[in-house]
Enzyme design. Structure first.
Site, short mmCIF file in Angstrom:
data_model
loop_
_atom_site.label_atom_id
_atom_site.label_comp_id
_atom_site.label_asym_id
_atom_site.label_seq_id
_atom_site.Cartn_x
_atom_site.Cartn_y
_atom_site.Cartn_z
N THR A 215 0.85 -1.19 0.00
CA THR A 215 0.00 0.00 0.00
C THR A 215 0.89 1.24 0.00
O THR A 215 1.85 1.33 0.77
CB THR A 215 -0.94 0.04 1.23
OG1 THR A 215 -1.85 -1.06 1.15
CG2 THR A 215 -1.73 1.34 1.27
N PHE A 217 1.30 5.17 0.64
CA PHE A 217 0.76 6.26 1.46
C PHE A 217 1.36 7.58 1.00
O PHE A 217 2.53 7.64 0.58
CB PHE A 217 1.11 6.05 2.95
CG PHE A 217 0.43 4.87 3.57
CD1 PHE A 217 -0.71 5.04 4.36
CD2 PHE A 217 0.90 3.58 3.38
CE1 PHE A 217 -1.34 3.95 4.93
CE2 PHE A 217 0.28 2.49 3.95
CZ PHE A 217 -0.86 2.67 4.73
#
Length: 316
Positions: A215, A217
C-alpha cells in the site's frame, strides 16, 4: 533552500516565456514558495486509525529520522481537517494498493482541502485472520476489517462462504473492536502487529490473495516542500468537454519527454459526465520541460492545480 534553486526556476521561467509556452505567472508562484519552505523539525503527524494500523506504520517509517509526535483520527477527513486547522504539521493517508487499486475517498479529499503531497511511503501488507484466545476457525461467523482488506483477501473469503464480511473503518480498529467484544464467533483481518497489540490469536496466517501486496501512502502538507531530490510531480485538472481534449493535454507530456507514471479519473459532481484527472509524472518542478508541459496543460484545462513535487519511493 539555497537561493540557487530560486534563481534556477526564475531562469527557466524566463526561457519558457521567451518560447511562448507559459504565459500564466500564477503557475510558478506556488512552486517558488515551495522552494523556500523547509520541513518542520519535530513535526506533529496525523494518521487515520488506531495503534497497530498500517497508517501508523507508514507514518513512523517516513518520519523515523525526526523527533515526530503522532495523533490518530477516526476518519480520513479528520486528518485533513486537523492539517488544515494546524493541529498537525503533516498527514499520512493511504492512496493506492498494488492489488485492489486506489483509495478513492482520499483522491476526493485532496482536491476538496487543497493540500499538497510532499512525500510518499510504501508498506508491505500481510493480512491475518484473528480472533480472541480460545476461538477456532469453525467458530467464526463474522469478520470485520477495512473494505480494501476484504478485497485483498477475496480468494480466501470465497472459500469460507459461511463467514459474513463486515466492512470496518480500519484494520487495526477492527482488531481493537474484536478484542473488546470478546466473542468467539467474531474475527478481524489485520496485521500481526495489530493482533499482538490487542491480544488476539491468529487463526489463519497470510490470507491475502496476492503475497506481494503493498500500500502506498502519501504525506500531506499545507504548503509544497520542494527539494533537489524531488523526482515526482502530481497534478489534477479537468478538460473541456470536447472530442480529443484529454488526448491533446496528454500529448504535452510526451512531446516534452515526460514519463507518465499514472492517471486516475474521478467524477466532477457539479457536472454530469465531467471528470477530474489526477496525474503522476516523473520529473522535477524546476526542469524546463516540466514547466513548459504544465504551462500548456494549465492553459488548456478548465481547472488545473499542482498537487506537489516530491521524492518517489524507490525501495521496492
Amino acid at each position: 533552500m539555497e537561493d540557487v534553486n530560486y534563481k534556477g526556476i526564475k531562469k527557466q521561467l524566463e526561457i519558457s516565456i521567451e518560447k511562448l509556452y507559459i504565459d500564466d505567472l500564477g503557475l510558478l508562484a506556488g512552486i517558488e514558495k515551495g522552494l523556500n519552505t523547509q520541513k518542520v523539525e519535530k513535526p506533529k503527524v496525523g494518521y487515520q486509525g488506531v495503534r497497530g494500523s498500517f497508517s501508523e506504520e507508514a507514518a513512523e517509517s517516513y518520519f523515523k529520522e525526526s523527533e515526530a509526535s503522532y495523533s490518530r483520527y477516526d476518519e480520513f477527513e479528520d486528518v485533513m481537517e486537523a492539517l488544515t486547522k494546524g493541529d498537525v504539521d503533516y498527514g499520512v493517508l493511504p492512496i493506492e494498493n498494488s492489488y485492489t487499486g486506489e483509495v478513492i475517498d482520499v483522491y476526493d479529499l485532496i482536491r476538496k482541502y487543497n493540500l499538497y503531497i510532499i512525500g510518499e511511503e510504501v508498506v508491505k501488507v500481510t493480512h491475518h485472520l484473528v480472533g480472541i484466545e480460545g476461538s477456532t476457525l469453525d467458530d467464526i461467523g463474522e469478520v470485520y476489517t477495512h473494505p480494501q482488506a476484504l478485497g485483498q483477501c477475496q480468494k480466501y473469503l470465497k472459500n469460507h462462504p459461511k463467514i459474513m464480511q463486515i466492512p470496518y473503518a480500519n484494520t487495526a480498529m477492527a482488531a481493537k473492536y474484536i478484542s473488546e467484544l470478546n466473542d468467539v464467533s467474531k474475527a478481524a483481518i489485520c496485521s500481526q502487529r495489530a493482533a499482538k497489540l490487542y491480544n488476539l490469536h491468529i487463526l489463519q496466517e497470510e490470507i491475502n490473495t496476492k503475497s506481494n501486496n503493498f500500500t502506498r501512502f502519501i504525506i500531506l502538507s499545507k504548503t509544497m516542500q520542494i527539494t533537489p531530490e524531488c523526482d515526482k510531480v502530481s497534478i489534477v485538472f479537468t478538460t473541456k468537454h470536447t472530442s480529443g481534449a484529454l488526448y491533446n493535454i496528454l500529448s504535452h507530456f510526451a512531446y516534452n519527454g515526460l514519463n507518465l507514471l499514472k492517471i486516475q479519473s474521478r467524477p466532477l459532481r457539479e457536472k454530469s459526465w465531467h471528470y477530474f484527472f489526477f496525474v503522476d509524472l516523473e520529473g522535477h518542478l524546476e526542469d524546463a520541460n516540466m514547466l513548459i508541459a504544465l504551462g500548456k496543460v494549465s492553459k488548456e484545462s478548465e481547472y488545473f492545480s499542482i498537487l506537489g513535487g516530491y521524492k518517489q519511493y524507490a525501495k521496492l
